[in-house]
Every structure is written in C-alpha cells, then in structure tokens.
Design a protein around this motif. Sequence first.
Motif, PDB file in Angstrom:
ATOM      1  N   THR A 212      35.134  -8.712  -2.855  1.00  0.00           N
ATOM      2  CA  THR A 212      35.171  -7.364  -3.435  1.00  0.00           C
ATOM      3  C   THR A 212      36.484  -6.633  -3.149  1.00  0.00           C
ATOM      4  OG1 THR A 212      34.064  -6.478  -1.454  1.00  0.00           O
ATOM      5  CG2 THR A 212      32.663  -7.113  -3.318  1.00  0.00           C
ATOM      6  N   TYR A 268      38.979  -5.962   4.843  1.00  0.00           N
ATOM      7  CA  TYR A 268      38.375  -6.058   3.509  1.00  0.00           C
ATOM      8  C   TYR A 268      37.656  -4.757   3.145  1.00  0.00           C
ATOM      9  CZ  TYR A 268      39.332 -11.084   3.536  1.00  0.00           C
ATOM     10  OH  TYR A 268      39.947 -12.311   3.561  1.00  0.00           O
ATOM     11  N   SER A 269      37.456  -4.557   1.860  1.00  0.00           N
ATOM     12  CA  SER A 269      36.841  -3.321   1.371  1.00  0.00           C
ATOM     13  C   SER A 269      35.429  -3.125   1.899  1.00  0.00           C
ATOM     14  CB  SER A 269      36.828  -3.313  -0.168  1.00  0.00           C
ATOM     15  OG  SER A 269      38.140  -3.342  -0.672  1.00  0.00           O
ATOM     16  N   ASP A 270      34.715  -4.223   2.157  1.00  0.00           N
ATOM     17  CA  ASP A 270      33.338  -4.110   2.636  1.00  0.00           C
ATOM     18  C   ASP A 270      33.234  -4.112   4.157  1.00  0.00           C
ATOM     19  OD1 ASP A 270      33.934  -6.732   3.214  1.00  0.00           O
ATOM     20  OD2 ASP A 270      32.295  -7.610   2.049  1.00  0.00           O
ATOM     21  N   SER A 365      37.995  -8.741  -7.461  1.00  0.00           N
ATOM     22  CA  SER A 365      36.663  -9.197  -7.070  1.00  0.00           C
ATOM     23  C   SER A 365      36.337 -10.469  -7.843  1.00  0.00           C
ATOM     24  CB  SER A 365      35.610  -8.118  -7.348  1.00  0.00           C
ATOM     25  OG  SER A 365      35.583  -7.799  -8.723  1.00  0.00           O
TER      26      SER A 365
END
Length: 374
Positions: A212, A268-270, A365
Amino acid sequence: MNARSERKKVAAIVTEYRPDSHAEMIIGRLLGLFGYTPQIEVVSLYLDQIPSNDMGTAEAHTRGIPVYASIEGAIAAPHVGVLIDGVLLIGEHGEYPWNEKRQKMYPRRRFFEETFRALDRLGLNVPIFNDKHLSYRMQDAEWIYGELTKRGLPFLGGSSIPHTPQVPSYSSEQLIQVKEIFVISWLGIESYGFHGMEVLQAAAEHRQGGETGIRSVQALEGRSVWAAMDRGEVPEELMIQALSTVSDILPGHPRDHVDVPVLFIITYSDGLKGYVLQLQRFIREWGIAFRDASGEITAARCESGRGRPYNHFENLTRLIELMVLTGCSPVAPERTLLTTGMINLAMESLHLGRKIDSPQLRSISYSPAENFVL
C-alpha cells in the motif's frame, strides 16, 4: 525444423559483457553454459561498451550471433527472418559516471527509449526484462513504468537475490501479519543495497492487503547506525537473528569490524518498518529476519551461491524464460518501480543527511504476482 530454430528468440541489449558480469551470467546460461539447458534463443546482441576483457564479441562470433551497432538494429535482427519474441536489457557494469549521490548513472532510460522506438517501428508487443532497478532518477523510472503500462508489455525487472531459496525455508503466509523486517546486505551501498531492498520488498508485499505504499526513507551511516541501535530505534535482535543464518561470519558484533555501516530505514504507509543494513565485507550473503504481530521471529539466509557460476542467476534466468514463453511476468512490475524509488530515496537521504518523505511512493499499491513453479 530443428529444436533450436523453433525456440522463441530474444535480443540482448548489454552495457558490458565481460567475465563475471551479469551479461555473462544471464546470456551465458541462455547460450547453454554453466550446465544450463535454455528454452529460448539469443539471436542478436548490442554492446554499449567493449572493455579490454570483453568476451561478448568472441562469444557471439563463435555462435554466429550478430553484434549490432545499435539497439534498434539488434531488436530488428533482420538476419533472423522473423520478428523477435522478447528483449533483455542488462544495464549493469561498465564505465559510466557517478553523480553526487553516489549513484552510478547507467543508461537504462536510453536503453528503454531506443527499445520502445524499435518495437513501435516494428509493431511489436513483446516481453521485456530489465536487470535490477529502472533508473538512478525517479522521474525516468516513472516514465519507463508509464510507457510499459501504456503499451501493455509484459515486464520482469529487479534483482536475482529474492528468487533464491531461503534457508531455512518459510512460507509467505508467515508474512501476512509482519510488523518488522530486517535485511542484512553487504558491499556496494547502491548496487548491493538494491539487492537488499528487493529482499525486503519481496517479503513485505505478502502482508495482509498487499503493498500500500511507503511513507518515508531514511539512511544512516557510520557510528550513527550503532547509536540508533543502542537507543532502541533499530531492532538489534532482528539483526542478530538474521546474522545467525549466514555462514563464514566474523566473530563478534559487526560494530567491532565494520567501520562505515549504512542502514536504510523504510517506513511503510501501514506502519510496517523495514531495515536494510549494509555491512561491507563482514558477511558475503544476504539474510532476513522478520517479526509478526505475536512477536515471533523468523530468520533465513538467501542461498545465493558465492562463487562462479553464481547460482542466484539460475532462477532469474528461468523466470526470464518463463515470461518470454508465457507472456506473463512472475513479478509485479510495481515491485521494481517501488524498489527503484526505495534505493533512489535512500541514496538521496544519505547525501542530504536526513529522512526523506516519499509522496511519490505512497500511491504505489499492488498485490504480489502468483507463485510460479520453476
């Protein structure tokens, strides 16, 4: 017709073809060397540079493969009498300039530009393989990715190392709830660091929901690496677990041996955290350790083969052939775009001495490609 004439045919576009080069390791296998039985045929060659220890010219002459003076000529390959079925871009090694960020300025965009031009002129839509990352400049990488996508071309890029066996082996299902990944790497900061980035991303993309995007990239160099570890900002336990899997390691802690380590920190984005630690010559393999949501740690080394004929190129060569034969890439092209951005921003962070936000990587993504049996 004999079996050789029935095989699918590819053009090889190379920066330099000399002993121990990526060109020798990949094209050599496709020529039947190193005990490899090829399924496709190299029918033309372009050499961007011919060093004093060049072996590409003689190898091509021995096998009756023309060496063309241009990329367009090699892709057109008029001597074959039929259109080619794929293009291999091996833009690694050679005498090319370095920029201020310690990046070697390989002519990968030029290779792609001339390849696209040749394919368009011939009305061809064939698979393309590109060795390692797309470009030292992110704008060029995005342009290349856009052109590949626009044309709908099957594409395989990246490193050979993620395709090696993991020892001990582990299942991709163990990565679904992964929270931290630590990769140990060695030698060249950019060149071998990219291998480390690919090992990291090949694991990271298997977490729940797929990839993502990436929020930021930071590079530390020298004593600042060990200082960050001492402050608890870098998971030393994961490093130690990864080191425990590799062979021929020096005794003691790497801080006792490595004068100028380099650490890449990927956020990371998450919320996943990734680390790639360059340990110069302290190790001679790549290793990985990761922690899942329950705190359990899994560690393994990448069984790459440290001497000729560099066995890590065998699986990569088989994947190249698989793509040419099936028209489907075994690796999502977005992985190569993302890891290109990762290594480029890491080198920029190293140059500037600060963390780099990565808005251009937050929107990348994808889900990993299906598993292919070699």
